[in-house]
Design a protein around this motif. Sequence first.
Motif, PDB file in Angstrom:
ATOM      1  N   ASP A 127     -41.444   7.076  -4.209  1.00 20.26           N
ATOM      2  CA  ASP A 127     -41.170   7.944  -2.933  1.00 20.26           C
ATOM      3  C   ASP A 127     -42.512   8.453  -2.844  1.00 20.26           C
ATOM      4  OD1 ASP A 127     -38.415   8.062  -3.108  1.00 20.26           O
ATOM      5  OD2 ASP A 127     -38.284   9.361  -4.641  1.00 20.26           O
ATOM      6  N   VAL A 128     -43.694   7.555  -2.986  1.00 19.04           N
ATOM      7  CA  VAL A 128     -45.051   7.747  -2.511  1.00 19.04           C
ATOM      8  C   VAL A 128     -45.311   6.854  -1.386  1.00 19.04           C
ATOM      9  CG1 VAL A 128     -47.348   7.525  -3.242  1.00 19.04           C
ATOM     10  CG2 VAL A 128     -45.602   8.257  -4.934  1.00 19.04           C
ATOM     11  N   ASP A 129     -46.208   7.599  -0.349  1.00 17.87           N
ATOM     12  CA  ASP A 129     -46.515   6.481   0.827  1.00 17.87           C
ATOM     13  C   ASP A 129     -47.591   5.826   0.306  1.00 17.87           C
ATOM     14  OD1 ASP A 129     -47.531   5.755   3.008  1.00 17.87           O
ATOM     15  OD2 ASP A 129     -47.874   7.558   4.066  1.00 17.87           O
ATOM     16  N   PRO A 130     -47.272   4.431   0.310  1.00 19.29           N
ATOM     17  CA  PRO A 130     -48.427   3.651  -0.315  1.00 19.29           C
ATOM     18  C   PRO A 130     -49.632   3.645   0.477  1.00 19.29           C
ATOM     19  CG  PRO A 130     -46.634   2.322   0.847  1.00 19.29           C
ATOM     20  CD  PRO A 130     -46.112   3.614   0.919  1.00 19.29           C
ATOM     21  N   HIS A 131     -49.556   4.001   1.842  1.00 20.51           N
ATOM     22  CA  HIS A 131     -50.910   4.213   2.437  1.00 20.51           C
ATOM     23  C   HIS A 131     -51.774   5.137   1.883  1.00 20.51           C
ATOM     24  CE1 HIS A 131     -48.225   2.176   5.354  1.00 20.51           C
ATOM     25  NE2 HIS A 131     -49.322   1.586   5.733  1.00 20.51           N
ATOM     26  N   THR A 132     -51.216   6.157   1.252  1.00 18.53           N
ATOM     27  CA  THR A 132     -52.186   7.186   0.552  1.00 18.53           C
ATOM     28  C   THR A 132     -52.732   7.091  -0.941  1.00 18.53           C
ATOM     29  OG1 THR A 132     -50.298   8.347  -0.681  1.00 18.53           O
ATOM     30  CG2 THR A 132     -50.779   8.962   1.489  1.00 18.53           C
ATOM     31  N   VAL A 133     -52.271   5.657  -1.269  1.00 18.59           N
ATOM     32  CA  VAL A 133     -52.812   5.121  -2.635  1.00 18.59           C
ATOM     33  C   VAL A 133     -53.956   4.228  -2.299  1.00 18.59           C
ATOM     34  CG1 VAL A 133     -52.092   4.144  -4.744  1.00 18.59           C
ATOM     35  CG2 VAL A 133     -50.344   5.551  -3.583  1.00 18.59           C
ATOM     36  N   GLU A 134     -54.862   4.448  -3.101  1.00 18.62           N
ATOM     37  CA  GLU A 134     -56.313   3.334  -2.827  1.00 18.62           C
ATOM     38  C   GLU A 134     -56.207   2.160  -3.793  1.00 18.62           C
ATOM     39  OE1 GLU A 134     -60.773   3.555  -2.399  1.00 18.62           O
ATOM     40  OE2 GLU A 134     -59.954   5.276  -3.358  1.00 18.62           O
ATOM     41  N   ARG A 135     -56.053   1.154  -3.572  1.00 17.66           N
ATOM     42  CA  ARG A 135     -56.142   0.018  -4.550  1.00 17.66           C
ATOM     43  C   ARG A 135     -57.577  -0.849  -4.121  1.00 17.66           C
ATOM     44  NH1 ARG A 135     -53.887   2.697  -7.193  1.00 17.66           N
ATOM     45  NH2 ARG A 135     -51.673   2.114  -8.241  1.00 17.66           N
ATOM     46  N   PRO A 136     -58.640  -0.752  -4.172  1.00 16.96           N
ATOM     47  CA  PRO A 136     -59.724  -1.510  -3.840  1.00 16.96           C
ATOM     48  C   PRO A 136     -59.860  -3.159  -4.210  1.00 16.96           C
ATOM     49  CG  PRO A 136     -60.370   0.579  -4.923  1.00 16.96           C
ATOM     50  CD  PRO A 136     -58.946   0.339  -5.174  1.00 16.96           C
ATOM     51  N   GLY A 137     -59.062  -3.288  -5.310  1.00 17.11           N
ATOM     52  CA  GLY A 137     -58.830  -4.796  -5.598  1.00 17.11           C
ATOM     53  C   GLY A 137     -57.774  -5.463  -4.806  1.00 17.11           C
ATOM     54  N   ILE A 138     -56.978  -5.152  -3.856  1.00 20.64           N
ATOM     55  CA  ILE A 138     -56.218  -5.737  -2.902  1.00 20.64           C
ATOM     56  C   ILE A 138     -56.787  -5.399  -1.742  1.00 20.64           C
ATOM     57  CG2 ILE A 138     -54.005  -5.311  -2.049  1.00 20.64           C
ATOM     58  CD1 ILE A 138     -52.968  -4.081  -4.385  1.00 20.64           C
ATOM     59  N   PRO A 139     -56.929  -6.739  -0.969  1.00 20.57           N
ATOM     60  CA  PRO A 139     -57.581  -6.884   0.317  1.00 20.57           C
ATOM     61  C   PRO A 139     -57.057  -5.722   1.350  1.00 20.57           C
ATOM     62  CG  PRO A 139     -57.295  -9.074  -0.658  1.00 20.57           C
ATOM     63  CD  PRO A 139     -56.542  -8.156  -1.477  1.00 20.57           C
ATOM     64  N   LEU A 140     -55.665  -5.676   1.217  1.00 20.68           N
ATOM     65  CA  LEU A 140     -55.246  -4.474   2.139  1.00 20.68           C
ATOM     66  C   LEU A 140     -55.315  -2.980   1.852  1.00 20.68           C
ATOM     67  CD1 LEU A 140     -52.056  -6.222   3.964  1.00 20.68           C
ATOM     68  CD2 LEU A 140     -54.336  -6.010   4.923  1.00 20.68           C
ATOM     69  N   GLY A 141     -56.032  -3.024   0.486  1.00 20.36           N
ATOM     70  CA  GLY A 141     -56.497  -1.676   0.179  1.00 20.36           C
ATOM     71  C   GLY A 141     -55.227  -0.902  -0.375  1.00 20.36           C
ATOM     72  N   ARG A 142     -54.274  -1.064  -0.575  1.00 25.38           N
ATOM     73  CA  ARG A 142     -52.940  -0.256  -0.844  1.00 25.38           C
ATOM     74  C   ARG A 142     -51.959  -1.110  -1.607  1.00 25.38           C
ATOM     75  NH1 ARG A 142     -48.866  -0.996   2.189  1.00 25.38           N
ATOM     76  NH2 ARG A 142     -48.983  -2.109   4.390  1.00 25.38           N
ATOM     77  N   PRO A 143     -51.069  -0.391  -2.091  1.00 25.86           N
ATOM     78  CA  PRO A 143     -49.595  -1.266  -2.718  1.00 25.86           C
ATOM     79  C   PRO A 143     -48.882  -1.238  -1.404  1.00 25.86           C
ATOM     80  CG  PRO A 143     -50.055   0.910  -3.656  1.00 25.86           C
ATOM     81  CD  PRO A 143     -51.130   0.996  -2.686  1.00 25.86           C
ATOM     82  N   GLY A 144     -47.892  -2.304  -1.562  1.00 24.84           N
ATOM     83  CA  GLY A 144     -46.924  -2.254  -0.505  1.00 24.84           C
ATOM     84  C   GLY A 144     -45.854  -1.514  -0.477  1.00 24.84           C
ATOM     85  N   ASP A 145     -44.848  -1.292   0.477  1.00 23.37           N
ATOM     86  CA  ASP A 145     -43.649  -0.546   0.847  1.00 23.37           C
ATOM     87  C   ASP A 145     -42.546  -1.510   0.341  1.00 23.37           C
ATOM     88  OD1 ASP A 145     -41.453   0.736   2.280  1.00 23.37           O
ATOM     89  OD2 ASP A 145     -42.742   2.057   2.516  1.00 23.37           O
ATOM     90  N   ALA A 146     -41.421  -1.088  -0.117  1.00 22.88           N
ATOM     91  CA  ALA A 146     -40.332  -1.734  -0.486  1.00 22.88           C
ATOM     92  C   ALA A 146     -39.763  -2.545   0.738  1.00 22.88           C
ATOM     93  CB  ALA A 146     -39.342  -1.001  -1.402  1.00 22.88           C
ATOM     94  N   ARG A 147     -39.816  -1.735   2.040  1.00 23.28           N
ATOM     95  CA  ARG A 147     -39.479  -2.005   3.209  1.00 23.28           C
ATOM     96  C   ARG A 147     -40.190  -3.409   3.813  1.00 23.28           C
ATOM     97  NH1 ARG A 147     -39.157   3.723   5.680  1.00 23.28           N
ATOM     98  NH2 ARG A 147     -41.140   3.729   4.564  1.00 23.28           N
ATOM     99  N   GLU A 148     -41.327  -3.442   3.078  1.00 29.24           N
ATOM    100  CA  GLU A 148     -42.110  -4.677   3.721  1.00 29.24           C
ATOM    101  C   GLU A 148     -41.812  -5.946   2.887  1.00 29.24           C
ATOM    102  OE1 GLU A 148     -46.432  -2.768   4.880  1.00 29.24           O
ATOM    103  OE2 GLU A 148     -45.887  -2.689   2.783  1.00 29.24           O
TER     104      GLU A 148
END
Length: 265
Positions: free
Chosen positions: A198-219
């Motif tokens: 229930d977290v908006d993945p766009h608000t979570v920073e992941r520098p090691g992933i090229p897109l910079g965030r986790p994914g959403d289950a809907r993706e």
Amino acid sequence: MDFSPTTAIVTGADSGIGRAIAVALAEAGADVGITWHQDQEGAQGTAREVEGRGARAVVSQLDTTDLGSCPATVESLVKELGGVDVFVNCAGTGDGTPFLDLDLATWQTTVDTNLTGAFLCMQRAAKFMVDKGAGGRIIAVTSVHETQPRVGASAYDASKHALGGLVKTMALELGAHGITVNSVAPGEIATAMTGNEDVDPHTVERPGIPLGRPGDAREIAAVVAFLASKAASYVTGASWPVDGGMLLMGPQAGSHLEGHDWRSA
């Protein structure tokens, strides 16, 4: 291109990726069989979302470590749905136990859940599709660890590597029956399993992933829905990473690590 699925089964659909897949298939016009292991209330919530899309939902418990019950559960769902055009294996688990600490019981639970139970369920669904003679779609949700390992995940890695190989062999053998078989390999997805439910993945920073965030289950669900559709009629035996580019970072991450923290799970 005349394949038009009207019935689908999604295992492990009580939450997270499985729930998103069930809803996406309902939006595509399929009635959906939903399985749950421990969270019956969650499965009922998925069923309400499926019904909210105008589709019919059928719910059943499935424990993929109870190997003898796996084919029977699939049979029951097929009977209630009136068939199965699409089967999505999403049920899975991980244990996070380092190799030297891994006991046989933990190994067996992980492998049975992720691989042996999946084999039994997919085989039974495939037999129904072959008997019907109208083709079908089988999709296994694996992981980026289908192809790349992770420290502290010996049993998980082994089961996901094996599941990816099973998918490829199934594709070879079932193609003659008009059945396509593919895997979808998620990276880090914002679900309960990764501590970001229930977290908006766009608000979570992941520098090691090229897109910079986790994914959403809907993706993940969007790719599964494509593979389940008539538009994917010439796609089989493939593994589809949906990981924001995570798999591309192997050598790059290795050359940029400055400490040994990665050696612990």
